[in-house]
Enzyme design. Structure first.
Site, PDB file in Angstrom:
ATOM      1  N   GLN A  60      -3.470 -52.323  -1.124  1.00 40.86           N
ATOM      2  CA  GLN A  60      -2.416 -52.067  -2.112  1.00 40.86           C
ATOM      3  C   GLN A  60      -1.213 -52.990  -1.925  1.00 40.86           C
ATOM      4  OE1 GLN A  60      -2.764 -50.144  -4.670  1.00 40.86           O
ATOM      5  NE2 GLN A  60      -4.586 -48.996  -4.087  1.00 40.86           N
ATOM      6  N   LYS A  87      -8.070 -55.490  -6.979  1.00 40.61           N
ATOM      7  CA  LYS A  87      -6.752 -54.858  -7.118  1.00 40.61           C
ATOM      8  C   LYS A  87      -5.665 -55.912  -7.303  1.00 40.61           C
ATOM      9  CE  LYS A  87      -8.108 -50.930  -4.287  1.00 40.61           C
ATOM     10  NZ  LYS A  87      -8.313 -49.809  -5.201  1.00 40.61           N
TER      11      LYS A  87
HETATM   12  N1  PLP Z   1      -7.563 -48.996   0.982  1.00 38.97           N
HETATM   13  C1  PLP Z   1      -6.698 -48.611   0.054  1.00 38.97           C
HETATM   14  C2  PLP Z   1      -5.276 -48.309   0.443  1.00 38.97           C
HETATM   15  C3  PLP Z   1      -7.105 -48.470  -1.275  1.00 38.97           C
HETATM   16  O1  PLP Z   1      -6.248 -48.072  -2.200  1.00 38.97           O
HETATM   17  C4  PLP Z   1      -8.453 -48.752  -1.593  1.00 38.97           C
HETATM   18  C5  PLP Z   1      -8.955 -48.560  -2.964  1.00 38.97           C
HETATM   19  O2  PLP Z   1      -8.450 -47.766  -3.719  1.00 38.97           O
HETATM   20  C6  PLP Z   1      -9.319 -49.173  -0.584  1.00 38.97           C
HETATM   21  C7  PLP Z   1      -8.838 -49.284   0.698  1.00 38.97           C
HETATM   22  C8  PLP Z   1     -10.745 -49.495  -0.852  1.00 38.97           C
HETATM   23  O3  PLP Z   1     -10.840 -50.651  -1.605  1.00 38.97           O
HETATM   24  P1  PLP Z   1     -12.261 -51.136  -2.184  1.00 38.97           P
HETATM   25  O4  PLP Z   1     -12.826 -49.943  -2.907  1.00 38.97           O
HETATM   26  O5  PLP Z   1     -11.893 -52.252  -3.090  1.00 38.97           O
HETATM   27  O6  PLP Z   1     -13.082 -51.541  -1.031  1.00 38.97           O
END
Ligand code: PLP
Length: 405
Positions: free
Chosen positions: A202, A225
């Site tokens: 984030q 993201k």
């Molecule tokens: N860490 C945080 C703080 C997140 O907000 C997210 C996804 O929402 C993730 C990890 C996991 O990311 P990804 O699903 O792209 O691997």
């Protein structure tokens, strides 16, 4: 007041109506929308340059390999990593964290060793450590979160023992929006000779990230993201640590020699990049980072800070709204409950107004438990959001209150 920070027109998907109302997209913490230049980069790659990388001797493969390795340079520059080989391409934050757990952790943690995480972690920075704990006999220790949504640093310091092996903590919470003091937390971890992994999922799209300034040992993030495509992420790690770790996945492209009963492996970063990577999306991710650089991360941070100030005031004026996460230092993530209206009902009513927010536990069930709520609504901002979007959200919430009065 007109805001000169306006990039919405770069995102074609936002130019549409939902249920007859202009779309107001407030779910960037789940995934961001993509600017036209990122889609163009994907199309260009497939129309002109696609071939498998690293192995070909012909022009297309040379071009694809160059674009792929240029993307690594772009990521290195964006996060200010010291060395190119410290950038490992993976599928996302989740895979990056699993890589560290299964390669770094599994090869060295012993029964009774300790891993420090926090109460505000996303499931992807909890579950990999739980799996590792089951495999190795290590145990998790947890930094508590205060009522306003900040980590208790005094408590953090007391968690270290001679058995502490790793700290794994989020840079910015996906529920609370809290920006954690990573530099200070790293200094504390290093004072105890413990490495720190930072979940930057984030943070990367919202604030300037400088891994050398933070001095963290690992930093994980996802392209999707940060205005890039899905299916791509990065693990940054300091050379000495990455060098000392065994491969995570085995397969093509990560080996030097293979015999039927043993193999030798390539040097960093290829040791951790088995198989054909997500070439096109990695190249398009670099385009997203170039796009962010053109706008300027400091400018993005300031715009989002202005929006946070505006939204904090606007939402405070909504009767019976309980904000989850009011840390002094936070980004554009607003989680809340409203009266006794179920978050899914709120989400559905807002959807009929064209407003896209998320309802649920946001992959942070322990945090829901901390605030004694089963779920909440989350509105989160990106570079395309404006004060008008906040106004639409506030009006939509007043509508919810009227409907459920
Ligand atoms: N860490 C945080 C703080 C997140 O907000 C997210 C996804 O929402 C993730 C990890 C996991 O990311 P990804 O699903 O792209 O691997």
């Amino acid at each position: 007041m007109m805001n000169e920070f306006s990039y919405k027109h770069d995102f074609p998907i936002l130019n549409q109506s939902i249920h007859g109302k202009p779309l107001v997209y407030l779910d960037s913490a789940a995934t961001s929308q993509k600017p036209q230049c990122v889609m163009d980069a994907l199309m260009h790659y497939y129309q002109h340059d696609h071939a498998n990388i690293h192995r070909g001797v012909y022009e297309l493969s040379v071009r694809a390999t160059k674009a792929f390795e240029d993307a690594r340079h772009m990521v290195q520059k964006f996060i200010h990593a010291e060395h190119l080989h410290e950038i490992i391409f993976v599928r996302g934050t989740t895979e990056a964290i699993n890589l560290v757990a299964q390669s770094y952790g599994r090869s060295r943690f012993k029964p009774g060793d300790e891993i420090i995480i926090s109460e505000m972690e996303h499931h992807s920075n909890i579950v990999p450590w739980q799996l590792l704990a089951e495999q190795t006999g290590a145990v998790l220790k947890v930094i508590p979160v205060s009522d306003v949504g900040e980590l208790d640093l005094e408590k953090y310091e007391t968690l270290f023992t001679p058995r502490t092996q790793l700290v794994a903590v989020v840079h910015i919470s996906n529920v609370l929006g809290t920006i954690n003091p990573i530099k200070e937390m790293t200094q504390i971890a290093h004072a105890h000779h413990v490495p720190i992994l930072v979940d930057g999922a984030q943070a990367l799209p919202h604030i300037p990230v400088d891994v050398r300034e933070l001095d963290c040992d690992f930093y994980a993030f996802s392209s999707h993201k940060a205005y890039g495509p899905t299916g791509v992420g990065v693990l940054y790690g300091k050379t000495a640590l990455l060098d000392s770790m065994p491969p995570y996945h085995g397969g093509g492209d990560m080996i030097e020699t293979v015999q039927l009963h043993q193999s030798t492996f390539k040097k960093l970063p290829y040791k951790f990049e088995a198989g054909t990577p997500n070439i096109a999306d990695i190249i398009a991710f670099a385009t997203a980072l170039r796009y962010l650089n053109r706008i300027g991360m400091e400018k993005i941070k300031k715009h989002e800070h202005d929006l946070v100030t505006y939204a904090t005031e606007k939402l405070a004026a909504i009767p019976d709204l309980r904000m989850i996460g009011t840390a002094k230092n936070k980004t554009g993530v607003f989680s809340f409950v409203l009266n006794n209206v179920h978050p899914h009902d709120i989400g559905t009513v807002l959807d009929h107004e064209g407003i896209a927010v998320r309802a649920g536990h946001h992959c942070a069930m322990p945090l829901m438990e901390r605030y004694a709520i089963p779920a909440c609504i989350r509105a989160s901002f990106g570079i395309y959001n404006s004060r008008e979007d906040v106004d639409a959200l506030a009006a939509g919430l007043l509508n919810v209150l009227r409907m459920f009065a």
